[in-house]
Design an enzyme around this catalytic site. Structure first.
Site, mmCIF file in Angstrom:
data_model
loop_
_atom_site.group_PDB
_atom_site.id
_atom_site.type_symbol
_atom_site.label_atom_id
_atom_site.label_comp_id
_atom_site.label_asym_id
_atom_site.label_seq_id
_atom_site.Cartn_x
_atom_site.Cartn_y
_atom_site.Cartn_z
ATOM 1 N N ARG B 120 -5.346 25.141 -13.472
ATOM 2 C CA ARG B 120 -5.375 25.199 -11.991
ATOM 3 C C ARG B 120 -6.649 24.610 -11.393
ATOM 4 O O ARG B 120 -7.012 24.933 -10.266
ATOM 5 C CB ARG B 120 -5.175 26.625 -11.484
ATOM 6 N N LYS B 142 -7.415 11.296 -3.554
ATOM 7 C CA LYS B 142 -5.974 11.180 -3.768
ATOM 8 C C LYS B 142 -5.729 10.969 -5.249
ATOM 9 O O LYS B 142 -6.258 10.025 -5.844
ATOM 10 C CB LYS B 142 -5.399 9.996 -2.986
ATOM 11 N N GLU B 184 -7.903 -4.765 -1.369
ATOM 12 C CA GLU B 184 -8.235 -3.506 -0.701
ATOM 13 C C GLU B 184 -9.488 -3.678 0.176
ATOM 14 O O GLU B 184 -9.636 -3.000 1.195
ATOM 15 C CB GLU B 184 -8.436 -2.365 -1.716
ATOM 16 N N LYS B 226 -14.147 4.092 4.143
ATOM 17 C CA LYS B 226 -13.192 5.072 3.606
ATOM 18 C C LYS B 226 -13.732 6.490 3.764
ATOM 19 O O LYS B 226 -13.002 7.402 4.164
ATOM 20 C CB LYS B 226 -12.895 4.787 2.137
ATOM 21 N N GLU B 236 -4.545 13.598 5.156
ATOM 22 C CA GLU B 236 -3.647 12.611 5.765
ATOM 23 C C GLU B 236 -2.670 13.231 6.753
ATOM 24 O O GLU B 236 -1.459 13.071 6.659
ATOM 25 C CB GLU B 236 -2.896 11.829 4.665
ATOM 26 N N ARG B 240 -5.903 9.006 8.389
ATOM 27 C CA ARG B 240 -6.017 8.529 7.005
ATOM 28 C C ARG B 240 -4.866 7.603 6.628
ATOM 29 O O ARG B 240 -5.000 6.750 5.756
ATOM 30 C CB ARG B 240 -6.099 9.713 6.028
ATOM 31 N N ASN B 244 -3.261 3.031 4.508
ATOM 32 C CA ASN B 244 -2.041 2.570 3.858
ATOM 33 C C ASN B 244 -1.576 1.209 4.378
ATOM 34 O O ASN B 244 -0.450 0.798 4.085
ATOM 35 C CB ASN B 244 -0.926 3.594 4.063
ATOM 36 N N HIS B 247 0.682 -0.973 2.352
ATOM 37 C CA HIS B 247 1.137 -0.181 1.208
ATOM 38 C C HIS B 247 2.621 0.177 1.249
ATOM 39 O O HIS B 247 3.226 0.388 0.204
ATOM 40 C CB HIS B 247 0.293 1.097 1.066
ATOM 41 N N HIS B 251 4.227 -0.854 -1.987
ATOM 42 C CA HIS B 251 4.843 0.075 -2.953
ATOM 43 C C HIS B 251 6.288 -0.335 -3.260
ATOM 44 O O HIS B 251 6.754 -0.174 -4.394
ATOM 45 C CB HIS B 251 4.810 1.503 -2.411
ATOM 46 N N HIS B 264 -1.188 -3.544 -8.275
ATOM 47 C CA HIS B 264 -1.139 -2.836 -6.992
ATOM 48 C C HIS B 264 -1.795 -3.673 -5.880
ATOM 49 O O HIS B 264 -1.236 -3.838 -4.797
ATOM 50 C CB HIS B 264 -1.833 -1.478 -7.139
#
Lengths: 363, 363
Positions: B120, B142, B184, B226, B236, B240, B244, B247, B251, B264
């Protein structure tokens, strides 16, 4: 219906305790971000309670996706968890979709962990259907799955939006599961409230006869104690570890016999007996107090003798405990009845405990 | 060495940017709870940088467990993640053991997710070895793995103890990976800083020649942008999502071609071109601005034409995006160069975009 509030630094949520709560749909709908839920349950519970829940949610205009998993601790695995993800993705559930856990501890832990991870976190609501889940696992945000090398090893601290504990759902609970739940209730008495332990001794037969008022009181008192502890130590940096009374031994029993052989509560029962015996050997408890623990566990229909796993295997299994620090196992032990502490156990005392009369007659 | 601080409500951590940082072992040891780490890396990076890191940590008296995974986005799966858990459990790593991610975005995302879930939650440190990871994925917490039905669908927001971005590690980076990282970096200019976009246009050849000063400036500026955004919106809920940019399209390209076919950053490059084209069709950008995006992407060695997946398949794939709300896909689009917003796109404009000259000549 009574409502407790669990107050944490980042969030707070209600724990509702009472009867006929499954029909009070506003307890759920007031928390939804969009009129859509996924109800995660298992084959056993689905047969009993899925239809009424679906009906009341659908009447309130909520779109419901049921996700029905196999039943049992041995299914608390990644593969089963992934069935939840598959269903959520196939049905394009979004970040605003709420998951509802309708089931016992296994369903609650897995649904909570799925909610923690799906798209990096979606809301979820706990509707515990076993006594054990109502008094313990549904409250406080511990979620997890098992790993072949240890119980609850992969998980997250992730809090629900609400917990709805309906005593009526306990009508169908098998006897053995009821006893397993009583183990966690006895735990609260032993770790922090001797007066409550006395109440349990006096009311055990009412509890086992499923007297709703007695059950509701026991659930409420247990949840209140848990909420107080979790509010002070959400991420188990300190006192939350006390809630693990009986669990270091108990998890070893579960893993040693294979998950699902003993119920979690049964293993915790025998584990608390061993913790009491170890505490006696440390000179903290006397014979009479150990016998009192034994008596209340027996009253609850719980085992007080753990299986003979062999000392080396016991120690190996307990070495995977999450409380291990610098290679040393830490135990929750009893300074007195109603006063638990986290402590290390000298090797000789651990060995004597594992060779006491509380280990052994069951293979 | 420069150090930025990422300040969040619950935590704060340093982002170190400079040269020869792998030998500065105190950047790591100052964060350790116990003299023990697990270094998660892949076969490619291990061959280059594992030995020096091991050597300096072991000289400092730190017990190190290397966990070497296969290399590539197609291994960003549960099975590979479970290799980390297996290793941690077999070696009895504890809650105080720190995980170190030594690798690119895939290693960082998986190690961070493993750290979020193991018992955890255990501490972790990011040592990004690709430009893309240095400017983007290692910062902000993330973490995730992919699911066959969508990228980064299973994960957590979980912050590292520190990020150590050593420019020297970029010496060995393949050309194609360097360009992917530049995508990026260009993203930060496009979404929020036109002046930085101008700086990139002027310094692109120095960046591609791996001028250390130019790289360090670009990394620092990107990380600063960032960190500012993440500090305002860790989970987010709002702004935030601007990170993306490119993206949603990107994606879909990655999933549509199979993870790992395009890098990516390459997919994000072509995705930003599509976002610019869609913005033009909305009347927000003019032809010259779209051409400017195209030019800078080409300067960086990035694709500006996305593969022809077929409109229906595009839309199906984008329907799995985490920004989908009430069944509607939300895009990050450009009001102007340096000013991104989250918006829905009318179906006709989306279709025209997918049939523009920026889709199609590659199968």
């Amino acid at each position: 219906m009574k409502t407790l509030d669990l107050v944490l630094p980042d969030t707070r949520y209600p724990i509702h305790i009472g009867q006929q709560l499954l029909g009070k749909v506003e307890l759920i709908t007031s928390h939804l971000k969009q009129p859509r839920v996924a109800i995660v349950t298992n084959t056993t519970v689905a047969a009993l309670y899925l239809e009424p829940l679906l009906r009341s949610l659908e009447q309130a205009g909520i779109d419901c996706l049921p996700v029905i998993l196999p039943d049992g601790e041995d299914f608390k695995t990644w593969d089963t968890l992934n069935q939840i993800f598959d269903a959520l993705l196939s049905h394009r559930c979004e970040r605003g979709t709420t998951l509802i856990a309708l089931g016992g501890g296994v369903i609650g832990d897995m649904t909570g962990f799925a909610a923690a991870c799906y798209q990096r976190g979606v809301p979820f609501i706990q509707i515990p259907t076993t006594l054990l889940a109502q008094v313990d696992s549904s409250v406080g945000g511990k979620t997890a799955i098992n790993h072949p090398q240890g119980k609850n090893m992969i998980g997250a601290f992730y809090q629900p939006q609400a917990v709805i504990a309906d005593m009526d759902l306990l009508d169908t609970l098998p006897e053995r599961e009821l006893s397993a739940g009583l183990a966690e209730i006895i735990k609260y008495g032993l770790l922090g409230d001797e007066q409550f332990l006395g109440w349990l001794e006096q009311n055990m037969s009412a509890l086992r006869k499923r007297d709703k008022q007695a059950l509701a009181y026991a659930v409420e008192h247990s949840c209140k104690m848990k909420a107080d502890i979790v509010a002070q130590d959400e991420k188990e940096q300190g006192m939350r570890a006390l809630l693990n009374l009986g669990h270091t031994f108990g998890h070893a029993i579960e893993a040693g016999l294979g998950f699902g052989t003993w119920l979690h509560g049964e293993a915790v029962g025998a584990g608390m007996q061993l913790a009491a015996e170890a505490s006696r050997q440390l000179g903290w408890l006397d014979q009479a107090q150990v016998a009192r623990v034994e008596a209340v566990l027996k009253q609850a229909g719980l085992p007080t003798v753990a299986p003979a796993l062999g000392t080396a295997r016991w120690i190996e299994l307990m070495g995977h405990d999450k409380k291990v620090e610098g290679g040393e196992i830490r135990f929750v032990l009893l300074k007195s009845l109603g006063h638990a502490v986290v402590a290390k156990l000298p090797a000789a005392i651990l060995e004597q405990t594992l060779n006491s009369r509380f280990v052994g007659n069951i293979a």
